[in-house]
Design a protein around this motif. Structure first.
Motif, short mmCIF file in Angstrom:
data_model
loop_
_atom_site.label_atom_id
_atom_site.label_comp_id
_atom_site.label_asym_id
_atom_site.label_seq_id
_atom_site.Cartn_x
_atom_site.Cartn_y
_atom_site.Cartn_z
N VAL A 156 -0.12 44.78 13.67
CA VAL A 156 0.45 46.06 13.25
C VAL A 156 1.94 45.86 13.04
CG1 VAL A 156 0.85 48.46 13.88
CG2 VAL A 156 -1.30 47.34 14.51
N VAL A 157 2.45 46.37 11.94
CA VAL A 157 3.87 46.24 11.65
C VAL A 157 4.47 47.60 11.33
CG1 VAL A 157 3.66 43.87 10.79
CG2 VAL A 157 3.46 45.79 9.19
N SER A 158 5.74 47.75 11.63
CA SER A 158 6.50 48.91 11.17
C SER A 158 7.03 48.59 9.78
CB SER A 158 7.65 49.20 12.11
OG SER A 158 8.60 48.12 12.08
N ALA A 159 7.55 49.59 9.10
CA ALA A 159 8.10 49.36 7.77
C ALA A 159 9.27 48.38 7.83
CB ALA A 159 8.55 50.68 7.15
N GLU A 160 9.99 48.40 8.94
CA GLU A 160 11.11 47.48 9.10
C GLU A 160 10.64 46.03 9.23
OE1 GLU A 160 10.77 50.35 10.76
OE2 GLU A 160 12.26 51.41 9.52
N GLU A 161 9.38 45.86 9.60
CA GLU A 161 8.84 44.51 9.81
C GLU A 161 8.05 43.98 8.61
OE1 GLU A 161 7.89 44.26 14.54
OE2 GLU A 161 6.76 45.77 13.40
N LEU A 200 7.28 54.69 0.65
CA LEU A 200 6.45 54.23 -0.46
C LEU A 200 7.30 53.62 -1.57
CD1 LEU A 200 3.85 57.16 -0.67
CD2 LEU A 200 3.51 54.88 0.30
N LEU A 201 8.47 54.21 -1.82
CA LEU A 201 9.37 53.64 -2.81
C LEU A 201 9.88 52.28 -2.35
CD1 LEU A 201 11.36 56.82 -3.86
CD2 LEU A 201 9.73 55.55 -5.26
N ARG A 202 10.10 52.16 -1.06
CA ARG A 202 10.52 50.87 -0.53
C ARG A 202 9.41 49.84 -0.68
NH1 ARG A 202 11.85 49.53 5.74
NH2 ARG A 202 12.16 47.29 5.47
N PHE A 203 8.18 50.28 -0.45
CA PHE A 203 7.02 49.40 -0.67
C PHE A 203 6.99 48.87 -2.10
CE2 PHE A 203 2.62 49.58 -2.41
CZ PHE A 203 2.15 48.39 -1.88
N ALA A 236 0.26 59.42 -3.62
CA ALA A 236 1.19 60.46 -4.11
C ALA A 236 1.70 60.17 -5.51
CB ALA A 236 2.35 60.61 -3.13
N ASP A 237 1.04 59.26 -6.24
CA ASP A 237 1.51 58.76 -7.53
C ASP A 237 2.94 58.25 -7.42
OD1 ASP A 237 1.01 57.97 -10.12
OD2 ASP A 237 1.59 59.89 -11.03
N VAL A 238 3.24 57.71 -6.23
CA VAL A 238 4.55 57.10 -5.96
C VAL A 238 4.39 55.60 -5.74
CG1 VAL A 238 6.50 57.01 -4.35
CG2 VAL A 238 5.52 59.21 -5.00
N ALA A 239 3.43 55.22 -4.89
CA ALA A 239 3.17 53.80 -4.64
C ALA A 239 2.63 53.16 -5.92
CB ALA A 239 2.19 53.63 -3.50
N ARG A 240 3.10 51.98 -6.22
CA ARG A 240 2.74 51.30 -7.45
C ARG A 240 1.53 50.40 -7.23
NH1 ARG A 240 4.92 46.49 -9.45
NH2 ARG A 240 6.63 46.59 -7.93
N ALA A 241 0.59 50.42 -8.19
CA ALA A 241 -0.60 49.57 -8.11
C ALA A 241 -0.79 48.79 -9.41
CB ALA A 241 -1.83 50.41 -7.82
#
Length: 494
Positions: free
Chosen positions: A122-127, A156-159, A175-180
């Motif tokens: 398990v990771v946090s976004a910082e990891e 999600l934008l950071r992702f 949310a039509d934010v994360a890119r696929a």
């Protein structure tokens, strides 16, 4: 008319009602469906990732998990992924924390976590790592109601900024934010994903939810590869070439000779019994050496190298027992050539497939019987008018229209059949010529069912393009290699 193998594209409310009807709120049934969805996603990802060179044995996978069943699908996909790639490392990010997981999603997490604790963390976004080979987005599903909160949106934008070679999403990009790169529509295709900016390419994964579906020629529908299955069956032992249709192609010019050859190669792979190709006399001998199983007929040319009006007399001589005519690839736009084609389509009492430069309003209108049109967006605007509706035009023109694009759409004025097969590998010159030849060959075999011929050709062409991309990638692929992939697709139904 045989209605094409397809399933309806549903609104989110319709999809929710379908799942409630099929699963009945039974937790065991829901778990089976989740398990099937996760396995289907992992299997499809493995195949589609071949277009990007495949997943390395010890690669890294990032899984984004929300509260609900989309997160469960993603977690099960990760567990199945580990069976494909036992040395893979999996990072799991819980968007709202582990405690927020719904029961089945929590169960999916427990099953993944117990597979190999050293390789699943398990990771946090910082990891988040600096680079991943693949990712699966299962944060929000089709029941998400916007807007997304600013904190989650920011993550999600950071992702999106991460270095990820292959990005997958479950049902909808969050949310039509994360890119696929690929969005896997499980159980049904939901209408928002068709136009979602961030969805990439859509793959429909059939989970058997439509077992009681009554097929109708109406609404928006997703084509299924099962439309090709009859082509893989044994033909009658005493069959004759005349049982499988006779196609005449009129194509080519001095400026665009290759288009005629590519259309011919597509038609030859269709299974048509006999194929006659009328081309400029300057091309016939060379093309006969490339494809001797077609009958090449050299025709008079204009001073500029297009087919001359005298080609009509050659066509009259060759019409015989032909069951379909296909015109267009590589003809050019000389007035004499287009006038000859307009007269040619009036001569014949058979269905006509029209492509490329022959897609002119006066030529389309001149066809007396059934017709299949294969335009791209610009050609469609030319014959139908800017902003025209596909279904309305097809009905008014009494035509079956194959509107080519990233998602090719087919209609005869009833339903609109969408093909989610194929991809950027088709974004190169000549791919439409192969499709037009394939469509003409199938039309010659089912002249009374142009919709079946058009939808079958569209799916076959797209699935072959997927196979080509998985062999050589997107950049170095050649359109000339596409016809050779058509035969192997049918072998997969054996």
């Amino acid at each position: 008319m045989t209605l094409p193998a397809s399933h309806p594209i549903l609104t989110c409310a319709e999809a929710k009602a379908l799942e409630a009807r099929v699963l009945g709120g039974d937790e065991a049934a829901e778990w089976r469906a989740m398990s099937a969805a996760g396995a289907a996603i992992a299997t499809a990802m493995r195949e589609d990732m071949r277009e990007a060179g495949g997943f390395p044995a010890g690669g890294r996978l990032l899984v984004l998990v929300g509260k609900g069943h989309n997160g469960g699908d993603a977690l099960i996909a990760a567990r199945v992924w580990r069976t494909f790639f036992p040395a893979a490392r999996v990072d799991v990010w819980f968007a709202f924390g582990e405690r927020a997981l719904r029961p089945l999603t929590a169960r999916a997490w427990r099953e993944l976590a117990t597979v190999d604790a050293e390789r699943v963390r398990v990771v946090s976004a910082e990891e988040w790592g600096a680079r991943y080979d693949a990712s699966v987005d299962g944060v929000f599903g089709f029941q998400f109601r916007p807007p997304v909160d600013e904190a989650t949106k920011a993550l999600l934008l950071r992702f999106n900024e991460l270095d990820v070679r292959f990005r997958a999403a479950v049902d909808l990009p969050s949310a039509d934010v994360a890119r696929a790169d690929f969005t896997y529509a499980t159980g049904s295709v939901k209408t928002p994903v068709v136009d979602a900016e961030m969805a990439g390419r859509v793959r429909y994964l059939d989970l058997g939810f439509f077992r009681d579906d009554v097929v109708k020629d109406e609404g928006e529908r997703a084509l299924r590869r099962e439309i090709l299955a009859p082509l893989a069956r044994l033909r009658p032992a005493r069959g004759d070439k005349r049982n499988y249709g006779q196609l005449i192609i009129v194509a080519g010019s001095r400026s665009y000779p290759g288009a005629a050859l590519l259309a011919t190669l597509g038609a030859l792979q269709s299974g048509v019994g006999m194929l006659t190709v009328l081309v400029p006399e300057t091309c016939a001998a060379a093309f006969a050496a490339r494809a001797p199983d077609a009958m090449w007929v050299g025709c008079p040319v204009t001073p500029e190298g297009g087919l001359a009006l005298d080609t009509l007399s050659v066509l009259r001589e060759r019409m015989g027992r032909a069951t379909a005519l296909m015109v267009g690839p590589g003809l050019g736009r000389e007035k004499e050539t287009l006038a000859m084609i307009a007269e040619a389509v009036k001569l014949v009492d058979m269905p006509v497939a029209i492509d490329a430069d022959a897609l002119q309003p006066e030529i389309v209108a001149a066809v007396k019987g059934a017709k299949v049109l294969t335009p791209h967006a610009g050609e469609f605007a030319r014959i139908a008018g800017k902003g025209a509706d596909l279904r309305a035009y097809a009905q008014a023109a009494n035509a079956t229209v194959v509107l080519k694009g990233p998602v090719t759409r087919v209609s005869s004025g009833g339903g609109v059949y969408q093909s989610f097969f194929g991809g950027p590998v088709l974004a190169r010159g000549g791919s439409g010529d192969v499709l037009s030849g394939l469509c003409g060959g199938l039309l010659a075999q089912t002249p009374d069912d142009p919709l079946l011929a058009a939808t079958r050709a569209t799916v076959w062409h797209g699935v072959a393009a997927d196979a080509l991309a998985r062999m050589v990638g997107h950049t170095a692929a050649r359109t000339a290699d596409l016809p050779g992939r058509l035969s192997e697709i049918l072998r997969r139904f054996a």
